[in-house]
Structure formats: structure tokens, C-alpha cells
Enzyme design. Structure first.
Site, PDB file in Angstrom:
ATOM      1  N   GLN A  70       0.835  -1.212   0.000  1.00 32.01           N
ATOM      2  CA  GLN A  70       0.000   0.000   0.000  1.00 32.01           C
ATOM      3  C   GLN A  70       0.866   1.256   0.000  1.00 32.01           C
ATOM      4  OE1 GLN A  70      -3.343  -0.279   3.019  1.00 32.01           O
ATOM      5  NE2 GLN A  70      -2.442  -2.314   3.177  1.00 32.01           N
TER       6      GLN A  70
HETATM    7  N1  LIG Z   1      -7.786 -13.246 -10.766  1.00 30.23           N
HETATM    8  C1  LIG Z   1      -6.714 -13.273  -9.988  1.00 30.23           C
HETATM    9  N2  LIG Z   1      -6.736 -12.682  -8.786  1.00 30.23           N
HETATM   10  C2  LIG Z   1      -5.636 -12.734  -8.025  1.00 30.23           C
HETATM   11  C3  LIG Z   1      -4.455 -13.389  -8.470  1.00 30.23           C
HETATM   12  N3  LIG Z   1      -3.509 -13.262  -7.504  1.00 30.23           N
HETATM   13  C4  LIG Z   1      -4.082 -12.552  -6.508  1.00 30.23           C
HETATM   14  N4  LIG Z   1      -5.362 -12.246  -6.808  1.00 30.23           N
HETATM   15  C5  LIG Z   1      -6.308 -11.468  -5.975  1.00 30.23           C
HETATM   16  O1  LIG Z   1      -5.785 -10.155  -5.825  1.00 30.23           O
HETATM   17  C6  LIG Z   1      -6.089  -9.651  -4.527  1.00 30.23           C
HETATM   18  C7  LIG Z   1      -4.833  -9.149  -3.821  1.00 30.23           C
HETATM   19  O2  LIG Z   1      -3.991 -10.231  -3.513  1.00 30.23           O
HETATM   20  P1  LIG Z   1      -2.854 -10.138  -2.378  1.00 30.23           P
HETATM   21  O3  LIG Z   1      -2.081 -11.398  -2.456  1.00 30.23           O
HETATM   22  O4  LIG Z   1      -3.446  -9.754  -1.089  1.00 30.23           O
HETATM   23  O5  LIG Z   1      -2.011  -8.916  -2.939  1.00 30.23           O
HETATM   24  P2  LIG Z   1      -0.697  -8.277  -2.285  1.00 30.23           P
HETATM   25  O6  LIG Z   1       0.216  -7.948  -3.411  1.00 30.23           O
HETATM   26  O7  LIG Z   1      -0.158  -9.170  -1.221  1.00 30.23           O
HETATM   27  O8  LIG Z   1      -1.269  -6.928  -1.655  1.00 30.23           O
HETATM   28  P3  LIG Z   1      -0.695  -6.097  -0.406  1.00 30.23           P
HETATM   29  O9  LIG Z   1      -0.456  -7.054   0.687  1.00 30.23           O
HETATM   30  O10 LIG Z   1      -1.729  -5.083  -0.092  1.00 30.23           O
HETATM   31  O11 LIG Z   1       0.559  -5.429  -0.882  1.00 30.23           O
HETATM   32  C8  LIG Z   1      -6.783 -10.790  -3.796  1.00 30.23           C
HETATM   33  O12 LIG Z   1      -8.177 -10.578  -3.877  1.00 30.23           O
HETATM   34  C9  LIG Z   1      -6.397 -12.025  -4.579  1.00 30.23           C
HETATM   35  O13 LIG Z   1      -7.359 -13.041  -4.517  1.00 30.23           O
HETATM   36  C10 LIG Z   1      -4.464 -14.014  -9.762  1.00 30.23           C
HETATM   37  O14 LIG Z   1      -3.505 -14.595 -10.248  1.00 30.23           O
HETATM   38  N5  LIG Z   1      -5.620 -13.911 -10.453  1.00 30.23           N
END
Ligand SMILES: Nc1nc2c(ncn2[C@@H]2O[C@H](COP(=O)(O)OP(=O)(O)OP(=O)(O)O)[C@@H](O)[C@H]2O)c(=O)[nH]1
Ligand SMILES: Nc1nc2c(ncn2[C@@H]2O[C@H](COP(=O)(O)OP(=O)(O)OP(=O)(O)O)[C@@H](O)[C@H]2O)c(=O)[nH]1
Ligand SMILES: [Mg+2]
Ligand SMILES: [Mg+2]
Lengths: 188, 225
Positions: A70
């Protein structure tokens, strides 16, 4: 052997590496790591601080640091730069609106002295979505073509289906094994 | 305090590796580095490999991906190059036309035009479909003294007990010598074009930064506008 003296590659002796996983919020960083360790990926919350995971790849132990993306916590990324062997940069390939923003963030990381010369894997995540951009669009969006001091590689992936995740990690391990980023410029 | 001994000025030559996907670029570089069994995969990216050839000469090879989805980045590297290694899957007659087209597109670019080059017709072990003379003629190189076509198998290091095919080494050495002969002029051209392109890269970067800043401001102050 004439003019060409062969430069034998240095193999690393220690079998452990520190990997940093960065990228904008919602890119899928945490989901990728959970999927790689075969955990449930249905209820993942935005990461407020960081998670550490140890992944084994053949005989290699990867200590992977997943930091929240974030906007308000990006300034803290730099607290995790020390002793990093490789950077995994995760992008939401379908988030066209924020392609420039993620490119600017990556550009700043690449200028960090502590991350100089280390290999960069771009996980082009969310390839399961129809609107996902292709490799050349991503390399353009992220200005990857301006990089000369290190190796980079784009791995199309989906944390949802698992596509490309293992391959990406294999590339990371192969580059670390190469030693010093495969003959890229040294860190000074 | 001990001082660094005075070193002769170091020359840095950049050699660009181009060619269609699967031609053998990455394998070639692995072989040059003495890898016994390079495990390769399609390169969707960029890899610099530096070799010190002597105290005065450092060579940087830039290995780029040749696949359809990544080829469009090639022209962002032309200005860096002192010379070109163009790799062809010599056992694949069907793709010779496509390989030729990519060769012409690259070598007619203003930043690559007229630079020394070697074409490697690779995979001799799998049965060559394209002969050196034909390749040279098709590519318009027959009368160029700063261009050469050579066939070999770049993965032959294993059979030869770890030593690369000497025709491969010969071709790379020839290219380096050819670059070396006209290094001052070549390097002046490279440095000049580098300045141009770096300015362009910088402008592009600033444009994107500005765009991102604007976006953030718009989000923070939606009532303005
Ligand atoms: N369709 C799809 N959705 C995904 C994929 N990978 C992650 N998501 C979705 O994207 C959203 C964010 O995923 P996170 O893994 O929390 O993202 P992050 O990069 O860790 O985010 P922060 O912790 O806020 O930095 C979630 O709702 C997941 O389900 C993917 O390969 N395909
Ligand atoms: N028979 C034979 N196969 C070879 C030779 N050199 C490379 N190969 C094989 O050809 C395939 C492609 O080789 P790469 O080195 O990955 O080709 P590349 O040009 O780097 O391909 P991209 O990265 O996709 O652009 C691999 O399976 C190699 O093992 C050779 O001399 N003979
Ligand atoms: Mg997270
Ligand atoms: Mg390759």
C-alpha cells in the site's frame, strides 16, 4: 584457446538465499507465496507489515520476504533491502491504469544501491484475467528496456491457477546459482 | 595510503545477441562461459554477461529474448552495440525466411547499420538446411569484409570435453578482432548514440513520473478539475 579466455562460473557454496517480494498493493504477492506453499488462498487480507516464508527448491532454501504494497507503507520497503540476493517484483497484469505507477516504483528500486546488480524477476500475475497485458506491453510499461546493469526476466503467472509460479522460482534460483547476477556488474 | 597502480585505459565492447526464439543464443553464451550442460529456457528478458578478455578489453554480451512476445524490445539496444552476433537455427529451413526478415529489420536500423557482425548457423548436429554461401548471399553479406557467416553447433562443448566448438570460438574471436580494428570510430558512434538514447529514456521516465503524480493528485483532490 586464443583470444577468448573462458570465464568459469563461480558456483555458490551456501545453499540459502534471501529474496525480496515487492509490488503495488493488490498485485498478488501474498497470494503467490501462499499458493507456492500450498496454503489456502481464499481469504487473504492486504499485508500491513510483512510475511516471511521459507521455500525449499531442490536443495536450496529461499527465505522470502513479502512486504505490504500500500502507498502509505511503501516508504518502509527500504528497511528490507540489506543482503538481498534477488528481487521478485509482482504486478497485476490486468491493472492497466496503474502500469505507469508500478513502473515508477520499480524504477526507484532499481536505483537503490543496496539492490544494485541483483537479478529481477517480474511476475506478470493475474494472467487468468482476459485483460492481462503481454510481456512486451509489460516491458514497455515498466521501462525494462532501460536496464543494463542486471538480468531481468518476465514470467507470466497466475496465483489463482498456479500457472508459471514454479517456473519463476526456478529462474530465480538459477540466477542466484550463477553467482553475482550471471556476470553482471559487481555491486561497486 | 597505497595508491591503485596506473592501469591502461580499458575498452568496453558490447556485442548484441539476436535471432529468433530457439535459435541458440542463450546456449551459445553458456557454452562460451564453459558450462557443460546449460539448462536453457526461452528468455523473456535480458541478460548481460561480462567477460574480461585482457587487461584492456572487456566484452559485454547482451542476450535478448527472440520470442514473438518480447522481440519488440530489440531496437532499444541497437545503439549500445559495437557488434552483432546473429544466431540462426540452421536446421530449421522453414523459418529461414522469418529469420532473414528479422535480420534485415535489425541491421537496416540507423543505430545498427554497418556495424561488424557474425551470423551463426547453429545446430549443425541436427542437420543443416542452410549453407554458409547461400546464407551470406541471401543476407547480402558476400562482399562485406566486416561480416561473416559460420556454421557450427553451439552446444557442442559437452562432446568436446568442455571446450566449445572451435568454429564458434573462431567466429567470436573474428568479430572481436574486427571490432577492435575500428574501435575508436565505432566507439565514438556508440557513445554519441548512447547520449541520444539515454536522453530519450530519461524523458520517457519523467513523463511517466509526472503522469503518476497527476493521477495521485487527482485522487487526493477530486473536486479540483
Ligand atoms: N484473478 C486473480 N486474482 C488474483 C491473483 N492473484 C491474486 N489475486 C487477488 O488479488 C487480490 C490481492 O492479492 P494479495 O495477495 O493480497 O495482494 P498483495 O500484493 O499481497 O497486496 P498487499 O499485501 O496489499 O501489498 C486478492 O483478492 C487475490 O485473490 C491471480 O492470479 N488472479
Ligand atoms: N541440436 C542442437 N540443439 C541446440 C543447439 N544449441 C541450442 N540448442 C537447443 O535449442 C533450444 C533453444 O536454445 P536457446 O539457447 O534457449 O535459444 P535462444 O535463442 O536463447 O531462444 P530465446 O531465448 O527464446 O530467444 C534448446 O533446447 C537448446 O538445447 C545445437 O547446437 N544443437
Ligand atoms: Mg500482501
Ligand atoms: Mg535465450
Amino acid at each position: 584457446m586464443g583470444l577468448l579466455t573462458l570465464l568459469r562460473k563461480l558456483k555458490r557454496s551456501d545453499q540459502e538465499a534471501r529474496i525480496l517480494v515487492l509490488g503495488l498493493d493488490n498485485a498478488g504477492k501474498t497470494t503467490i507465496l501462499k499458493k507456492l506453499s500450498e496454503e489456502d488462498i481464499t481469504h487473504i487480507m492486504p499485508t500491513q507489515g510483512f510475511n516471511i516464508k521459507s521455500l525449499m527448491h531442490e536443495d536450496f532454501k529461499l527465505n522470502v520476504w513479502d512486504i505490504g504494497g500500500q502507498k502509505s507503507i511503501r516508504p518502509y520497503w527500504r528497511n528490507y533491502f540489506d543482503q538481498t540476493d534477488a528481487l521478485i517484483y509482482v504486478i497485476d497484469s490486468a491493472d492497466r491504469r496503474r502500469m505507469d505507477e508500478t513502473g515508477v516504483e520499480l524504477g526507484q528500486l532499481l536505483e537503490e544501491e543496496k539492490l544494485a546488480g541483483i537479478p529481477v524477476l517480474i511476475f506478470a500475475n493475474k494472467q487468468d484475467l482476459l485483460s492481462a497485458l503481454s510481456s512486451d506491453e509489460i516491458s514497455q510499461g515498466l521501462n525494462l528496456h532501460t536496464i543494463r546493469d542486471r538480468t531481468w526476466f518476465i514470467q507470466a503467472a497466475s496465483a489463482k491457477t498456479g500457472e508459471g509460479l514454479q517456473e519463476g522460482m526456478e529462474w530465480v534460483v538459477s540466477q542466484i546459482n550463477d553467482g553475482a547476477g550471471g556476470g553482471a556488474e559487481s555491486k561497486n | 595510503q597505497p595508491r591503485e597502480p596506473c592501469k591502461p585505459k580499458q575498452k568496453v565492447a558490447v556485442i548484441l545477441l539476436l535471432g529468433l526464439d530457439g535459435a541458440g543464443k542463450t546456449t551459445l553464451l553458456g557454452t562460451l562461459q564453459g558450462e557443460q550442460d546449460p539448462r536453457v529456457r526461452p528468455s523473456v528478458g535480458f541478460k548481460p554477461v561480462t567477460m574480461m578478455l585482457s587487461d584492456e578489453l572487456k566484452v559485454k554480451f547482451y542476450d535478448l529474448g527472440g520470442g514473438k512476445n518480447i522481440r519488440s524490445i530489440w531496437d532499444k539496444y541497437y545503439h549500445d552495440a559495437h557488434g552483432l552476433l546473429y544466431v540462426v537455427d540452421g536446421a530449421d529451413g522453414d523459418r529461414w525466411g522469418q529469420s532473414k526478415d528479422m535480420f534485415f529489420a535489425a541491421t537496416s536500423h540507423k543505430y545498427l547499420q554497418g556495424k561488424p557482425l557474425a551470423v551463426i548457423l547453429n545446430k549443425e548436429d541436427a542437420g543443416l538446411q542452410i549453407r554458409e554461401e547461400k546464407a551470406a548471399a541471401d543476407l547480402g553479406l558476400s562482399s562485406r569484409r566486416d561480416a561473416k557467416v559460420c556454421h557450427c553447433s553451439v552446444n557442442a562443448s559437452k562432446a568436446e570435453g568442455g571446450v566449445p566448438d572451435e568454429r564458434l570460438e573462431g567466429a567470436v574471436e573474428w568479430l572481436l578482432e574486427t571490432i577492435n580494428e575500428s574501435f575508436p570510430a565505432l566507439n565514438e558512434r556508440v557513445q554519441h548514440d548512447l547520449q541520444d538514447m539515454e536522453r530519450e529514456f530519461q524523458l520517457e521516465k519523467e513523463r511517466k513520473q509526472l503522469q503518476v503524480m497527476r493521477g495521485l493528485l487527482r485522487k487526493a483532490f477530486p473536486q479540483v478539475e
